[in-house]
Design a protein around this motif. Structure first.
Motif, PDB file in Angstrom:
ATOM      1  N   SER A 154      -8.117  -0.567   4.590  1.00  0.00           N
ATOM      2  CA  SER A 154      -8.462   0.366   3.383  1.00  0.00           C
ATOM      3  C   SER A 154      -8.222  -1.004   2.229  1.00  0.00           C
ATOM      4  CB  SER A 154      -6.960   1.407   3.292  1.00  0.00           C
ATOM      5  OG  SER A 154      -6.577   2.247   2.495  1.00  0.00           O
ATOM      6  N   HIS A 156      -5.849  -0.339   0.244  1.00  0.00           N
ATOM      7  CA  HIS A 156      -4.718  -0.272  -0.914  1.00  0.00           C
ATOM      8  C   HIS A 156      -3.940  -2.078   0.169  1.00  0.00           C
ATOM      9  CE1 HIS A 156      -5.210   2.867  -3.011  1.00  0.00           C
ATOM     10  NE2 HIS A 156      -6.074   3.486  -1.823  1.00  0.00           N
ATOM     11  N   GLU A 158      -3.117  -4.799   1.031  1.00  0.00           N
ATOM     12  CA  GLU A 158      -3.122  -6.256   0.259  1.00  0.00           C
ATOM     13  C   GLU A 158      -4.156  -7.324   1.388  1.00  0.00           C
ATOM     14  OE1 GLU A 158       0.143  -9.363   0.002  1.00  0.00           O
ATOM     15  OE2 GLU A 158       0.913  -7.524  -0.923  1.00  0.00           O
TER      16      GLU A 158
END
Length: 175
Positions: A154, A156, A158
């Motif tokens: 994803s 999202h 990091e």
């Protein structure tokens, strides 16, 4: 099918923003006919876009995202054309597939690949093992695997941001 390039001495982990070198090389990518027709029909536009991308790169732009709210809107086609325009303008360009629903960039460019870039996130393979450089096109492809065993990914995550930073540090422009 990609063939191995000269093996790197070592490949840095994803979280270290150092330059990377593709381990795989091809003579050239196979450009899809719809992309070729668009690029040729709008050659003046893409030449202008390539010059603007070169200017933006010189001013510090390292990453260009192409996105859409609906599947089939042409993001992959536009990303390929912009990457080609930037390379034609003299930039060292990488193009990274981030279509998590339907990754098709490698397929559209006629490439079979052993590892998607998400495998570098887990450390399963070095980042360079996921990259395929085209000698004639001056482009590097980072394909995304749709194999379930490679795990979900994803924007999202990091680690994806660190990977993008690492790739961008090694090229003039990442599309």
């Amino acid at each position: 099918t990609a063939k191995p390039a000269k093996p790197p001495l070592s490949t840095p982990p994803v979280d270290v923003p150092l330059k990377f070198k593709p381990v795989w090389e091809v003579d050239r990518f196979f450009w899809p006919s719809d992309t070729t027709r668009l690029y040729e029909a709008e050659s003046a536009y893409f030449q202008h876009a390539g010059a603007k991308l070169r200017e933006a790169s010189q001013e510090g732009l390292r990453v260009l995202a192409v996105a859409s709210s609906h599947p089939g809107d042409g993001c992959t086609t536009l990303a390929i054309c912009l990457a080609k325009a930037a390379a034609d303008a003299g930039l060292k360009v990488a193009v990274m597939d981030a279509n998590f629903e339907h990754p098709e960039l490698a397929e559209r460019l006629g490439i079979k690949f052993p590892h998607g870039w998400q495998e570098a996130l887990t450390g399963a393979v070095p980042l360079g093992e996921t990259a395929i450089g085209s000698l004639a096109d001056s482009l590097t492809l980072l394909p995304l695997s749709d194999r379930p065993e490679d795990g979900p990914v994803s924007l999202h995550d990091e680690r994806v941001a660190r990977l993008i930073q690492t790739v961008a540090a090694g090229v003039d422009l990442l599309v």
